[in-house]
Design a protein around this motif. Sequence first.
Motif, PDB file in Angstrom:
ATOM      1  N   ALA A  82     -44.123 -62.662 -17.755  1.00  0.00           N
ATOM      2  CA  ALA A  82     -43.215 -63.697 -17.272  1.00  0.00           C
ATOM      3  C   ALA A  82     -42.578 -63.300 -15.943  1.00  0.00           C
ATOM      4  N   GLU A  83     -42.181 -64.298 -15.189  1.00  0.00           N
ATOM      5  CA  GLU A  83     -41.580 -64.047 -13.876  1.00  0.00           C
ATOM      6  C   GLU A  83     -40.344 -63.165 -13.988  1.00  0.00           C
ATOM      7  N   GLU A  84     -39.573 -63.351 -15.051  1.00  0.00           N
ATOM      8  CA  GLU A  84     -38.334 -62.587 -15.218  1.00  0.00           C
ATOM      9  C   GLU A  84     -38.551 -61.284 -15.996  1.00  0.00           C
ATOM     10  N   SER A  85     -39.794 -60.913 -16.236  1.00  0.00           N
ATOM     11  CA  SER A  85     -40.114 -59.713 -17.001  1.00  0.00           C
ATOM     12  C   SER A  85     -39.537 -58.460 -16.345  1.00  0.00           C
ATOM     13  N   THR A  86     -39.006 -57.563 -17.178  1.00  0.00           N
ATOM     14  CA  THR A  86     -38.504 -56.274 -16.700  1.00  0.00           C
ATOM     15  C   THR A  86     -39.456 -55.145 -17.077  1.00  0.00           C
ATOM     16  N   ASN A  87     -40.663 -55.483 -17.500  1.00  0.00           N
ATOM     17  CA  ASN A  87     -41.646 -54.481 -17.871  1.00  0.00           C
ATOM     18  C   ASN A  87     -41.964 -53.588 -16.675  1.00  0.00           C
ATOM     19  N   ALA A  88     -41.864 -52.271 -16.876  1.00  0.00           N
ATOM     20  CA  ALA A  88     -42.085 -51.332 -15.775  1.00  0.00           C
ATOM     21  C   ALA A  88     -43.528 -51.353 -15.280  1.00  0.00           C
ATOM     22  N   GLN A  89     -44.457 -51.810 -16.112  1.00  0.00           N
ATOM     23  CA  GLN A  89     -45.863 -51.892 -15.731  1.00  0.00           C
ATOM     24  C   GLN A  89     -46.326 -53.344 -15.766  1.00  0.00           C
ATOM     25  N   LYS A  90     -45.549 -54.211 -15.171  1.00  0.00           N
ATOM     26  CA  LYS A  90     -45.846 -55.646 -15.177  1.00  0.00           C
ATOM     27  C   LYS A  90     -47.220 -55.939 -14.589  1.00  0.00           C
ATOM     28  N   ALA A  91     -47.688 -55.053 -13.700  1.00  0.00           N
ATOM     29  CA  ALA A  91     -48.990 -55.250 -13.071  1.00  0.00           C
ATOM     30  C   ALA A  91     -50.135 -55.259 -14.087  1.00  0.00           C
ATOM     31  N   LEU A  92     -49.912 -54.651 -15.254  1.00  0.00           N
ATOM     32  CA  LEU A  92     -50.950 -54.654 -16.288  1.00  0.00           C
ATOM     33  C   LEU A  92     -51.262 -56.058 -16.776  1.00  0.00           C
ATOM     34  N   PHE A  93     -50.313 -56.971 -16.618  1.00  0.00           N
ATOM     35  CA  PHE A  93     -50.415 -58.291 -17.224  1.00  0.00           C
ATOM     36  C   PHE A  93     -50.605 -59.423 -16.200  1.00  0.00           C
ATOM     37  N   THR A  94     -50.593 -59.087 -14.920  1.00  0.00           N
ATOM     38  CA  THR A  94     -50.646 -60.141 -13.899  1.00  0.00           C
ATOM     39  C   THR A  94     -51.976 -60.887 -13.894  1.00  0.00           C
ATOM     40  N   GLY A  95     -53.029 -60.273 -14.419  1.00  0.00           N
ATOM     41  CA  GLY A  95     -54.325 -60.941 -14.453  1.00  0.00           C
ATOM     42  C   GLY A  95     -54.451 -61.983 -15.541  1.00  0.00           C
ATOM     43  N   ILE A  96     -53.476 -62.057 -16.446  1.00  0.00           N
ATOM     44  CA  ILE A  96     -53.538 -63.008 -17.560  1.00  0.00           C
ATOM     45  C   ILE A  96     -53.169 -64.405 -17.079  1.00  0.00           C
ATOM     46  N   ALA A 117     -61.330 -53.452 -17.383  1.00  0.00           N
ATOM     47  CA  ALA A 117     -60.330 -52.479 -17.824  1.00  0.00           C
ATOM     48  C   ALA A 117     -59.262 -53.095 -18.720  1.00  0.00           C
ATOM     49  N   PHE A 118     -59.430 -54.335 -19.128  1.00  0.00           N
ATOM     50  CA  PHE A 118     -58.366 -54.992 -19.886  1.00  0.00           C
ATOM     51  C   PHE A 118     -58.058 -54.296 -21.219  1.00  0.00           C
ATOM     52  N   PRO A 119     -59.058 -53.886 -22.025  1.00  0.00           N
ATOM     53  CA  PRO A 119     -58.726 -53.151 -23.258  1.00  0.00           C
ATOM     54  C   PRO A 119     -57.954 -51.862 -22.970  1.00  0.00           C
ATOM     55  N   PHE A 120     -58.265 -51.214 -21.841  1.00  0.00           N
ATOM     56  CA  PHE A 120     -57.528 -50.023 -21.418  1.00  0.00           C
ATOM     57  C   PHE A 120     -56.069 -50.370 -21.126  1.00  0.00           C
ATOM     58  N   LEU A 178     -58.041 -53.768  -1.864  1.00  0.00           N
ATOM     59  CA  LEU A 178     -58.987 -52.883  -2.541  1.00  0.00           C
ATOM     60  C   LEU A 178     -58.758 -52.907  -4.047  1.00  0.00           C
ATOM     61  N   VAL A 179     -57.504 -52.837  -4.460  1.00  0.00           N
ATOM     62  CA  VAL A 179     -57.195 -52.846  -5.894  1.00  0.00           C
ATOM     63  C   VAL A 179     -57.519 -54.209  -6.507  1.00  0.00           C
ATOM     64  N   LYS A 180     -57.303 -55.270  -5.750  1.00  0.00           N
ATOM     65  CA  LYS A 180     -57.664 -56.602  -6.237  1.00  0.00           C
ATOM     66  C   LYS A 180     -59.166 -56.681  -6.496  1.00  0.00           C
ATOM     67  N   GLU A 181     -59.955 -56.107  -5.592  1.00  0.00           N
ATOM     68  CA  GLU A 181     -61.403 -56.074  -5.784  1.00  0.00           C
ATOM     69  C   GLU A 181     -61.766 -55.217  -6.992  1.00  0.00           C
ATOM     70  N   LEU A 182     -61.070 -54.093  -7.151  1.00  0.00           N
ATOM     71  CA  LEU A 182     -61.317 -53.207  -8.294  1.00  0.00           C
ATOM     72  C   LEU A 182     -61.070 -53.937  -9.602  1.00  0.00           C
ATOM     73  N   ASN A 183     -59.981 -54.690  -9.668  1.00  0.00           N
ATOM     74  CA  ASN A 183     -59.632 -55.413 -10.897  1.00  0.00           C
ATOM     75  C   ASN A 183     -60.678 -56.458 -11.273  1.00  0.00           C
ATOM     76  N   ALA A 184     -61.360 -56.984 -10.260  1.00  0.00           N
ATOM     77  CA  ALA A 184     -62.364 -58.029 -10.506  1.00  0.00           C
ATOM     78  C   ALA A 184     -63.755 -57.465 -10.737  1.00  0.00           C
ATOM     79  N   THR A 185     -63.883 -56.142 -10.704  1.00  0.00           N
ATOM     80  CA  THR A 185     -65.191 -55.501 -10.811  1.00  0.00           C
ATOM     81  C   THR A 185     -65.391 -54.915 -12.199  1.00  0.00           C
TER      82      THR A 185
END
Length: 490
Positions: free
Chosen positions: A115-129, A150-153, A423-430
Amino acid sequence: MFIRSLLGAAAVSLVASASLAAQEDITIGMALEPPNLDPTGGAAAAIDEVVYANIFEGLTRFAPDGSIVPGLAESWEVSEDGKVYTFRLHEGVTFHDGSAMDAEDVKFSLDRARAEESTNAQKALFTGISKVEVIDPLTVQVTLGGPDGAFPFKMAWGDAVILAPETVGDAATAPVGTGPFKLVEWVKGDRIEIARNDAYWGDAPALASATFKFISDPNAAFAAMMAGDVDAFPNFPAPETLAQFDANPMFKVVVGSTEGETILAMNNAAGPLADVKVRQAITHAINRQEIIDGAMFGYGTPIGTHFAPHNPDYVDLTAQSAFDPEMSKTLLEEAGQTELKLRLALPPPSYARRGGEILAAQLRNVGIETEISNVEWAQWLEQVFKGKDFDLTIVSHTEPADINIYARPDYYFQYAKPEFQALVKELNATTDPEARSALLKSAQQMIADDYVNGFLFQLAKTGVANAKIEGLWENAPTQANDLTGVRWVE
C-alpha cells in the motif's frame, strides 16, 4: 526389598523424566534487543532473529542451506508468462489466538505491505504486485506487473510474513502469528520468552520453551556462556574468546557465513560526499584486513561490492578499491578536499564500534578527520536510516541478496542513479538464470565504479553453543534464530 526396589526405580525414573523435561528449555543469547516484534514494520535484524519461523511465517521460507521451501503455502504454480503465481495454502492453519488463517489473511498482508502508506522496510519486495485475489479459502492468486522469477524468494523474507487484520495493530508488542512458538513475555531490556504452540499446524518443535536474553557487552556474553546462564549465542559478540570455547569439550564453536555485507555507508547527497572522487579516496584509505583482524579477530571475508562471496553470481572487485593511501591523498587534492572532517555514527554492534575506531585512524592517515558518535539502534534508525542525517556510518546489511536497495532513491545513502534503477528494473523482469546472472554482475560493477560505499567485509557467523545442542543454523541465509529444528541430545 522388592517394594523398596520398585520405589527406588520409580524415584530414578522421576528424576530422569524431570531431567529430560528440563532439556526442553533453551536460553539464546542476543547482542541486540529488537525495537519491536513486527517484522513488517521495522528494519532491525534483531526482530527477525526472534520471530522469523518461530512466531511468524510467510508463504515461503528460507531453509538452513538458503534454498526456498514451502511455508504456509504447501505449493505454488506460475503461469507461462511468469506474471501469475497461484499459491495453495496448507489446510488447518490457525493463528495463536485460535482464529483460522486463510487466503483472506494472505491478501490482507500483501495488500498492506504494498500500500502507498505502507511502512514496510522492504516495500520494494511488493512493488511488482498488481493484484491479489482470493480464489477460495485455501487458494490465493498474485498477479504481477511483469515476470519475476524471484517472487518466491521475496515471499520468504521476514517482511513478507502473514498477519491477521484483527491483531496486526498489536504486532509490535503482542505478535500473533501462525508459527510453532508464541510470545509469553517481553521484559524490556532483559529478555523475551516464547513457548511451544500446541495447536501448531506443522511438525511440533522439540523445544517446549525458549528465552532470548539480551547481552550487548562482549565480556558479559563470555561470562554468561561460561556460567551456563546462556545455552547458545548464535551470533557471539566476542570473537576473541572463541579459541577458549573451542578448546573446551563442554562447548562447540560454529563458524559459518551470513548475508551480512558490512559497509562504511556514505551519504552520497551530503556535501563533499556527493563527489565520487571523495568517496573513491575514502575507499582507498581503508585497509580491510586490518579492520577484520582488529575488530573481528580474523573472522570475515573482504568484499569490494554489495554482494556475498558465497553467492554463485559474486564478482570479486576488492582490487578496484584496494588499500592505497597515496592514491587517496591524490584524489582528495584533485577534489579540493585537503581539510575534510566528517561525522561517523557507530551503532552498538562490536563490528561497528571496534571497526569504527580503526577506520577513523585509517582516514586520519590520509588527512580526513572524523567526529565519532556512538548511537543506540533506535537513534541510528531515526537519525541515520530514516532521517539521513549523517556522513558516514558502519553497518552490516544482513538481508539476503539485497543489492536492489541501491535502486531506491529514498534509501539512506541516497545513491539515486537512474541507470542503476533501470538495471534493477530489467533484472526484476528477467527469469532466465543466465541473463539474471549477467545483470547481477553488472549491478555489482556499477556500484563499485561509483564508489557508493566503502565495502568492508562479509560478516562471519560465529556462534557458541552447549555441546549437547543440535539444530542451530551454521550459516545465516536470513537474519534468524530458527528454533524449529533445535533440540538437546545426550
